[in-house]
Design an enzyme around this catalytic site. Structure first.
Site, short mmCIF file in Angstrom:
data_model
loop_
_atom_site.label_atom_id
_atom_site.label_comp_id
_atom_site.label_asym_id
_atom_site.label_seq_id
_atom_site.Cartn_x
_atom_site.Cartn_y
_atom_site.Cartn_z
N ASP A 26 0.83 -1.20 0.00
CA ASP A 26 0.00 0.00 0.00
C ASP A 26 0.87 1.26 0.00
O ASP A 26 1.99 1.25 0.49
CB ASP A 26 -0.91 -0.02 1.24
CG ASP A 26 -2.06 0.97 1.12
OD1 ASP A 26 -2.35 1.43 0.00
OD2 ASP A 26 -2.65 1.30 2.16
N SER A 78 -7.09 -5.28 -5.90
CA SER A 78 -8.23 -5.86 -5.20
C SER A 78 -9.48 -5.73 -6.06
O SER A 78 -9.53 -4.91 -6.99
CB SER A 78 -8.46 -5.17 -3.85
OG SER A 78 -9.16 -3.96 -4.04
N ASN A 120 -10.62 -2.29 -6.21
CA ASN A 120 -9.82 -1.26 -6.87
C ASN A 120 -10.41 -0.78 -8.20
O ASN A 120 -9.95 0.22 -8.77
CB ASN A 120 -8.37 -1.73 -7.12
CG ASN A 120 -7.51 -1.76 -5.86
OD1 ASN A 120 -6.59 -2.56 -5.73
ND2 ASN A 120 -7.80 -0.86 -4.91
N TRP A 121 -11.44 -1.49 -8.71
CA TRP A 121 -12.07 -1.07 -9.97
C TRP A 121 -12.76 0.29 -9.83
O TRP A 121 -13.14 0.90 -10.82
CB TRP A 121 -13.08 -2.11 -10.46
CG TRP A 121 -12.45 -3.43 -10.78
CD1 TRP A 121 -12.61 -4.59 -10.08
CD2 TRP A 121 -11.55 -3.75 -11.86
NE1 TRP A 121 -11.87 -5.60 -10.64
CE2 TRP A 121 -11.20 -5.11 -11.74
CE3 TRP A 121 -10.99 -3.00 -12.91
CZ2 TRP A 121 -10.33 -5.74 -12.63
CZ3 TRP A 121 -10.12 -3.64 -13.79
CH2 TRP A 121 -9.81 -4.98 -13.64
C1 IPE Z 1 -1.18 0.37 -3.39
O1 IPE Z 1 -0.98 1.73 -3.53
C2 IPE Z 1 -1.04 -0.38 -4.69
C3 IPE Z 1 -2.31 -0.86 -5.26
C4 IPE Z 1 -3.40 -1.10 -4.59
C5 IPE Z 1 -2.31 -1.13 -6.70
P1 IPE Z 1 -2.20 2.74 -3.49
O2 IPE Z 1 -2.54 3.15 -4.87
O3 IPE Z 1 -3.31 2.14 -2.70
O4 IPE Z 1 -1.58 3.99 -2.71
P2 IPE Z 1 -2.37 4.96 -1.71
O5 IPE Z 1 -2.97 4.09 -0.65
O6 IPE Z 1 -3.43 5.66 -2.52
O7 IPE Z 1 -1.32 5.86 -1.19
MG MG Z 2 -4.09 2.40 -0.72
#
Ligand code: IPE
Ligand code: MG
Length: 254
Positions: A32, A77, A80-81
Site C-alpha cells: 500500500d 483488489s 480497486n475497480w
Molecule cells: C497500493 O498503492 C497499490 C495498489 C493497490 C495497486 P495505493 O494506490 O493504494 O496507494 P495509496 O494508498 O493511494 O497511497
Molecule cells: Mg491504498
C-alpha cells in the site's frame, strides 16, 4: 520511520533471518501507499505504481534468495475497480510489462508464478502474458510467487460456497461433509500453505479484504513506509520480529 511496532529485534538479528526453524514459510504483503508516495513528491499517482514495481522486484528476489516457500502480493483488489480508468489502464500495462520483462529473471531464480483472483475484467492481452508466465515457470522448484489480481476474500469465499453447493446439488457430497478442509480446498489458494507473516506498508491497520480465511493465525507486521520505499532491510526486520513471536495457535506454548 521504519515501523510502528514496539517490539525489539533479537540481539543477533541476522542469525534469525536465516534460522530455518523460525523463518516464515509463507509471507503475504499488502503493498500500500504507491499513490501517497507519488503525491508526496508531487508526481502523478502512476509514478508511484511504476516505482512500486521496483519494490516488487527487490522483494521477490530477496525471498527467492532466502528460500521462502511462498510470497503472496496483493496487486489489485476487486474493490480497486472504483479507481479512475487511466490509473487502472496503467496498472494493467504495468502488469503486462512485468509478466514479459521479468520472465527471464523469474526463470533464473527458479520462481514459480501463480495467480489468485477473478479473471473477469482483466484485458485479454494481459491475461495471455500472465498465462504464459504461469505456464513457463510451472515446473520451477524455488519460491512460489502468488499474485493476487482482481482478488477479494469475500468474493473468494462466495465462489467456494457456490462450488461446494453445486457438488451437494449433484449429490456428490452431503452438507455434513463440509468442514474446514473442504472449504480451504475450494478457495483459490487450494494447496498453498496459509501465510505465516502478513506485512502491510503505509501504516494502515487494516486487512482490506485480503486472504480473510487464510490469515486466521498469521503474524501481522505493519511499517509506516510507503510501498515504493520498501527494501530488503524492511523484509529482514519483519522476519526478525516474526522470529521472536510466540505462536500459540490458541494453545499455551508454541
Ligand atoms: C497500493 O498503492 C497499490 C495498489 C493497490 C495497486 P495505493 O494506490 O493504494 O496507494 P495509496 O494508498 O493511494 O497511497
Ligand atoms: Mg491504498
Amino acid at each position: 520511520m521504519s515501523t510502528s511496532t514496539p517490539e525489539r529485534s533479537p540481539a543477533n538479528a541476522s542469525d534469525s533471518v536465516t534460522d530455518r526453524q523460525r523463518a516464515p514459510r509463507h509471507i503475504a504483503i499488502i503493498m500500500d501507499g504507491n499513490g501517497r508516495w507519488a503525491q508526496q513528491r508531487e508526481l502523478p499517482r502512476i509514478e508511484g505504481h511504476r516505482n512500486g514495481v521496483s519494490s516488487v522486484r527487490r522483494t521477490v528476489e530477496e525471498c527467492a534468495r532466502l528460500d521462502i516457500e511462498q510470497l503472496t502480493l496483493f496487486c489489485l483488489s476487486s474493490e480497486n475497480w472504483k479507481r479512475p480508468s487511466h490509473e487502472l489502464d496503467f496498472l494493467m500495462h504495468l502488469l503486462e510489462q512485468y509478466m514479459i520483462e521479468e520472465r527471464a529473471l523469474l526463470m533464473e531464480q527458479g520462481i514459480r508464478v501463480q495467480v489468485i483472483g477473478r479473471r473477469e475484467g482483466i484485458p485479454v492481452r494481459v491475461l495471455n502474458e500472465i498465462n504464459k508466465t504461469i505456464e513457463i515457470t510451472s515446473t520451477n522448484k524455488g519460491t512460489t510467487l502468488c499474485l493476487a489480481i482482481n482478488y477479494g476474500a469475500r468474493g473468494e469465499i462466495s465462489d467456494a460456497v457456490q462450488q461446494i453447493a453445486r457438488r451437494i446439488e449433484q449429490g456428490e457430497i452431503s452438507a455434513d461433509q463440509i468442514d474446514e478442509k473442504l472449504i480451504a480446498d475450494n478457495l483459490y489458494t487450494s494447496g498453498m500453505p496459509d501465510p505465516d507473516l502478513l506485512i502491510r506498508t503505509s501504516g494502515e491497520m487494516r486487512i482490506s479484504n485480503f486472504l480473510l480465511w487464510q490469515i486466521s493465525y498469521a503474524e501481522l507486521w505493519v511499517t509506516e513506509k510507503y510501498w515504493p520505499e520498501f527494501e530488503e532491510s524492511d523484509l529482514h526486520q519483519a522476519m526478525e520480529i516474526y522470529a521472536t513471536r510466540n505462536r500459540r495457535f490458541g494453545g499455551l506454548t508454541s
